[in-house]
Design a protein around this motif. Structure first.
Motif, mmCIF file in Angstrom:
data_model
loop_
_atom_site.group_PDB
_atom_site.id
_atom_site.type_symbol
_atom_site.label_atom_id
_atom_site.label_comp_id
_atom_site.label_asym_id
_atom_site.label_seq_id
_atom_site.Cartn_x
_atom_site.Cartn_y
_atom_site.Cartn_z
ATOM 1 N N ASN A 2 44.090 40.361 27.008
ATOM 2 C CA ASN A 2 43.138 41.054 27.886
ATOM 3 C C ASN A 2 41.721 40.824 27.364
ATOM 4 O OD1 ASN A 2 41.645 42.795 29.486
ATOM 5 N ND2 ASN A 2 43.175 44.434 29.421
ATOM 6 N N TYR A 3 41.131 39.705 27.765
ATOM 7 C CA TYR A 3 39.805 39.350 27.277
ATOM 8 C C TYR A 3 38.738 40.329 27.762
ATOM 9 C CZ TYR A 3 41.680 34.860 25.701
ATOM 10 O OH TYR A 3 42.389 33.891 25.046
ATOM 11 N N LYS A 4 38.879 40.848 28.967
ATOM 12 C CA LYS A 4 37.883 41.802 29.475
ATOM 13 C C LYS A 4 37.873 43.074 28.622
ATOM 14 C CE LYS A 4 37.488 40.345 34.291
ATOM 15 N NZ LYS A 4 37.582 40.755 35.711
ATOM 16 N N HIS A 5 39.038 43.538 28.252
ATOM 17 C CA HIS A 5 39.091 44.723 27.391
ATOM 18 C C HIS A 5 38.438 44.418 26.049
ATOM 19 C CE1 HIS A 5 41.036 47.289 24.274
ATOM 20 N NE2 HIS A 5 40.715 48.239 25.139
ATOM 21 N N SER A 8 34.784 44.688 26.147
ATOM 22 C CA SER A 8 34.294 46.071 26.260
ATOM 23 C C SER A 8 34.307 46.815 24.933
ATOM 24 C CB SER A 8 35.124 46.839 27.301
ATOM 25 O OG SER A 8 36.433 47.109 26.821
ATOM 26 N N GLU A 173 29.412 40.781 37.812
ATOM 27 C CA GLU A 173 30.420 41.076 36.800
ATOM 28 C C GLU A 173 30.343 40.064 35.659
ATOM 29 O OE1 GLU A 173 32.422 43.795 36.582
ATOM 30 O OE2 GLU A 173 31.132 44.433 38.243
ATOM 31 N N ALA A 177 29.275 40.842 31.605
ATOM 32 C CA ALA A 177 29.999 40.359 30.430
ATOM 33 C C ALA A 177 29.057 39.616 29.485
ATOM 34 C CB ALA A 177 31.151 39.453 30.862
ATOM 35 N N HIS A 228 31.764 34.358 28.184
ATOM 36 C CA HIS A 228 31.710 35.736 28.673
ATOM 37 C C HIS A 228 31.527 35.776 30.182
ATOM 38 C CE1 HIS A 228 31.419 38.758 25.248
ATOM 39 N NE2 HIS A 228 31.735 37.615 24.668
ATOM 40 N N ILE A 231 34.811 34.922 31.911
ATOM 41 C CA ILE A 231 35.778 36.025 31.860
ATOM 42 C C ILE A 231 35.368 37.136 32.819
ATOM 43 C CG2 ILE A 231 36.695 37.863 30.385
ATOM 44 C CD1 ILE A 231 36.438 35.850 28.031
ATOM 45 N N GLY A 232 34.096 37.500 32.820
ATOM 46 C CA GLY A 232 33.631 38.571 33.696
ATOM 47 C C GLY A 232 33.770 38.240 35.162
ATOM 48 N N SER A 234 35.896 36.164 36.419
ATOM 49 C CA SER A 234 37.328 35.984 36.691
ATOM 50 C C SER A 234 37.684 34.650 37.328
ATOM 51 C CB SER A 234 37.866 37.121 37.582
ATOM 52 O OG SER A 234 37.692 38.376 36.955
#
Length: 242
Positions: A2-5, A8, A173, A177, A228, A231-232, A234
């Motif tokens: 889970n790269y987004k997590h 964060s 988004e 990121a 980043h 990933i943000g 998507s």
């Protein structure tokens, strides 16, 4: 993964516990390193249980405590896109390490390069390192101070992009990121631009570029920021270069 997590919750860690990294985690990191070396042509190496590169006060300025492990980001000397690839794949390792419960920090200058315990092939060099390990239970004074300063200096979203069109949600988004991305030189000198030529039957495009050159590490920051954003947002695929 889970790269987004990971984005964060990731933060720079400068104080580390003496606890050894679990064998299962080392195995996962080594597997990723092997994959990314194959994809990129880099020679990334995980150095364990050797903190010699951070034991010289004149080099580290006392910025780090308890460093016993690091990722040596190695590439061809003067190689094409080497620094950008180092930023991109190094940050993937940072985010994966974050999900494994490890702390990390990009280090461009405050370490002893000559003391790095890694193996270099001819015409290779260590461009930078990433400290890695379990965070200390209590942060050092400088760790707290630097973290607080960096939090206060967080740049607004519009610092990171330009556009002559209304930007879609996925672009924002991606920029969010980027706003949370680390920087090898702590300046985040990267900007993105969104272009929509749909009236000419072209798909929307995003470009990224370096806004200033001063320390020689900006291309590393470019690779970090591109990852980043990817990933943000998507989706999408980058070309190398700015």
């Amino acid at each position: 993964m889970n790269y987004k997590h990971a984005i964060s919750v990731r933060h720079a860690c400068r104080s580390y516990s003496p606890e050894k990294i679990a064998d299962s985690v080392v195995e996962k990191l080594q597997s990723s390193i092997a994959d990314y070396n194959l994809m990129s042509g880099l020679n990334i190496q995980l150095v364990l249980n050797n903190g010699d590169a951070f034991n010289t006060l004149s080099k580290s300025y006392g910025m780090f405590t308890g460093v016993n492990n690091y990722i040596a980001m190695i590439g061809k000397a003067n190689g094409i896109h080497e620094k950008e690839k180092i930023g991109y794949y190094g940050e993937k390792l940072v985010l994966e390490a974050t999900e494994y419960g490890l702390g990390t920090c990009w280090v461009a200058g405050t370490y002893d390069k000559e003391a790095c315990a890694c193996q270099l092939a001819p015409r290779e060099e260590v461009y930078c390192v990433i400290t890695i390990g379990y965070p200390a239970e209590k942060k050092g004074f400088k760790d707290k101070l630097i973290t607080g300063v960096m939090h206060m200096k967080k740049k607004p979203l519009d610092y990171f992009y330009d556009s002559t069109h209304d930007v879609p949600g996925w672009f924002i988004e991606g920029i969010k990121a980027v706003q949370s991305a680390p920087s090898a030189i702590n300046k985040q000198p990267i900007k993105f631009i969104y272009t929509d030529d749909s009236s000419q039957n072209a798909i929307p495009s995003v470009r990224a570029w370096i806004t200033s050159n001063s320390g020689g590490f900006e291309q590393i920051d470019l690779g970090i920021a591109k990852l980043h954003f990817e990933i943000g947002a998507s989706d999408g695929e980058w070309e190398w270069d700015d």
